[in-house]
Design an enzyme around this catalytic site. Structure first.
Site, mmCIF file in Angstrom:
data_model
loop_
_atom_site.group_PDB
_atom_site.id
_atom_site.type_symbol
_atom_site.label_atom_id
_atom_site.label_comp_id
_atom_site.label_asym_id
_atom_site.label_seq_id
_atom_site.Cartn_x
_atom_site.Cartn_y
_atom_site.Cartn_z
ATOM 1 N N TRP A 101 0.836 -1.208 0.000
ATOM 2 C CA TRP A 101 0.000 0.000 0.000
ATOM 3 C C TRP A 101 0.863 1.247 0.000
ATOM 4 O O TRP A 101 0.547 2.231 -0.673
ATOM 5 C CB TRP A 101 -0.972 -0.012 1.176
ATOM 6 C CG TRP A 101 -1.952 -1.141 1.095
ATOM 7 C CD1 TRP A 101 -2.097 -2.171 1.983
ATOM 8 C CD2 TRP A 101 -2.916 -1.385 0.056
ATOM 9 N NE1 TRP A 101 -3.081 -3.022 1.559
ATOM 10 C CE2 TRP A 101 -3.605 -2.572 0.385
ATOM 11 C CE3 TRP A 101 -3.264 -0.711 -1.111
ATOM 12 C CZ2 TRP A 101 -4.622 -3.097 -0.415
ATOM 13 C CZ3 TRP A 101 -4.276 -1.243 -1.916
ATOM 14 C CH2 TRP A 101 -4.935 -2.409 -1.563
ATOM 15 N N ASP A 171 -1.337 6.502 6.554
ATOM 16 C CA ASP A 171 -2.455 5.627 6.196
ATOM 17 C C ASP A 171 -2.666 4.661 7.355
ATOM 18 O O ASP A 171 -1.806 3.824 7.638
ATOM 19 C CB ASP A 171 -2.087 4.869 4.907
ATOM 20 C CG ASP A 171 -3.111 3.807 4.506
ATOM 21 O OD1 ASP A 171 -4.099 3.605 5.235
ATOM 22 O OD2 ASP A 171 -2.896 3.172 3.441
ATOM 23 N N LYS A 195 -11.739 -1.905 7.027
ATOM 24 C CA LYS A 195 -10.907 -2.827 7.769
ATOM 25 C C LYS A 195 -11.390 -2.907 9.218
ATOM 26 O O LYS A 195 -11.667 -3.980 9.715
ATOM 27 C CB LYS A 195 -9.431 -2.389 7.734
ATOM 28 C CG LYS A 195 -8.888 -2.133 6.328
ATOM 29 C CD LYS A 195 -8.747 -3.399 5.499
ATOM 30 C CE LYS A 195 -8.671 -3.151 3.998
ATOM 31 N NZ LYS A 195 -7.509 -2.427 3.543
#
Ligand code: PLP
Length: 360
Positions: A101, A171, A195
């Site tokens: 990511w 993030d 998530k």
């Protein structure tokens, strides 16, 4: 009705209480005679929903007044572009690449300016967090970027990098609200909610006000300017209304559990059950350097791909779902977010012990 133990990395398990409440309110939300899905985002009922969600999140995270909370769309991936478009005044940004990511964010930023990879753990398949105490931070960097919890590899920054005075952008998709954070250490904290908080379709951006300006890169679409959303309290256009409503319920659920300190304690307890077993198992091994382990995502292997596949299959038959590792790394991964009950982890470890006895 029977519910499984869902170890998915995302979209992921949500608190059963929240799902039941949403079910109860599905046809008639508090006497409005309609579902939250069917109501105007400019209605009085919805105004209360979004304002309460923001107020509860502010309380949980102790968000200072000089930070805005934005409820946006486009997932965490859209932020990979939005961040450079809004923050790259000097067209320079430093990235710490600790997984897929972060790498994607780094690659996206390279479209808009000079993105520097100032540290990486790719040399050991992202199984650790590099030492970030004295990195070559660029003089003119507009920000330093991290992915704080690496969902795929199961590592977490337990110490934030020394950014040498530069704005930190993080993030936190897969560790959002899993433990207390000091918001003042960041310029932006953001994450997709699917998530650890709610249904896919919402991304929450917590951004310091001085970073919200008209001065974005030329060609930045109106919808991709933080200012557009900040000036309109996330209601410039139709927000992901139902998703925000569910997030709001999860915030209240966390408050009821005792807030982020309690979440941390609960998550540490759960993770310890699994890690302690991995450390003593003859068959299963954790794949991450101990001091960098995530509380949320726990990858492990047997060392034999066929045996891994057998484990995943038998676990599924026993009611433990989504234990297959990410397609790029193989093996197994148990995601044990806030809503995973402690019994889920205890039963998983029991099952692993049984599998080990049968296959070792
Ligand atoms: C899942 C994930 C993403 C991507 O999220 P989308 O909402 O699918 O764009 C980004 N970063 C992290 C840390 C993630 O876990």
């Amino acid at each position: 009705m029977s519910r499984v133990y869902n170890f998915s990395a995302g979209p992921a398990v949500l608190p059963e209480e929240v799902l039941k409440e949403a079910a109860d309110e599905m046809l008639d939300y508090k006497g409005t005679g309609m579902s939250v899905m069917e109501m105007s985002h400019r209605s009085k009922a919805y105004d209360t929903i979004i304002k309460e969600a923001e107020a509860d999140l502010r309380e949980l995270m102790n968000i200072p007044d000089n930070y805005k909370v934005l409820f946006l769309q486009g997932g965490a991936s859209q932020q990979f572009a939005m961040i450079p478009m809004n923050l790259m005044k000097n067209k320079v940004a430093d990235y710490i690449v600790t997984g897929q990511w972060a790498k994607k964010a780094f690659q996206e930023a390279s479209i808009y300016g000079k993105a520097n990879k100032i540290a990486s753990s790719e040399d050991e398949t992202f199984s650790y967090i590099p030492d970030c105490s004295d990195l070559p931070v660029s003089e003119d960097a507009d920000y330093v970027y991290i992915c704080e919890n690496n969902t795929i590899y199961g590592t977490k920054f337990h110490t934030l990098p020394n950014t040498k005075g530069k704005t930190l952008v993080s993030d936190v998709s897969s560790c959002f609200l899993s433990e207390p954070v000091d918001v003042t250490k960041y310029g932006i904290i953001y994450g997709g909610v699917q998530k650890n908080i709610g249904p896919a379709g919402v991304v929450i951006v917590i951004i310091r006000e001085d970073l919200i300006t008209e001065d974005t890169l030329p060609g930045t679409p109106t919808m991709l300017k933080y200012k557009t959303h900040a000036d309109n309290d996330s209601l410039y256009n139709t927000p992901p209304a139902y998703g925000i409503y569910i997030c709001g319920k999860v915030f209240k659920w966390i408050k009821k559990q005792g807030g982020l300190e309690a979440m941390k304690e609960h998550n540490e307890k759960k993770a310890a059950i699994l890690y302690n077993f991995l450390d003593e198992s003859k068959l299963f091994k954790g794949t991450v350097r101990k001091e960098d382990r995530s509380l949320m995502n726990v990858p492990f292997v047997t060392g034999d791909a066929d045996l891994d596949a057998k484990f995943v299959k038998e676990a599924k038959e026993a009611g433990f779902e989504n234990l297959k590792g990410h397609r790029t790394v193989g093996g197994m991964r148990a995601s044990i977010y806030n809503a995973m009950p402690i019994e889920g982890v205890e039963k998983l470890v029991e099952f692993m012990k049984k599998f080990e006895a049968e296959n070792c």
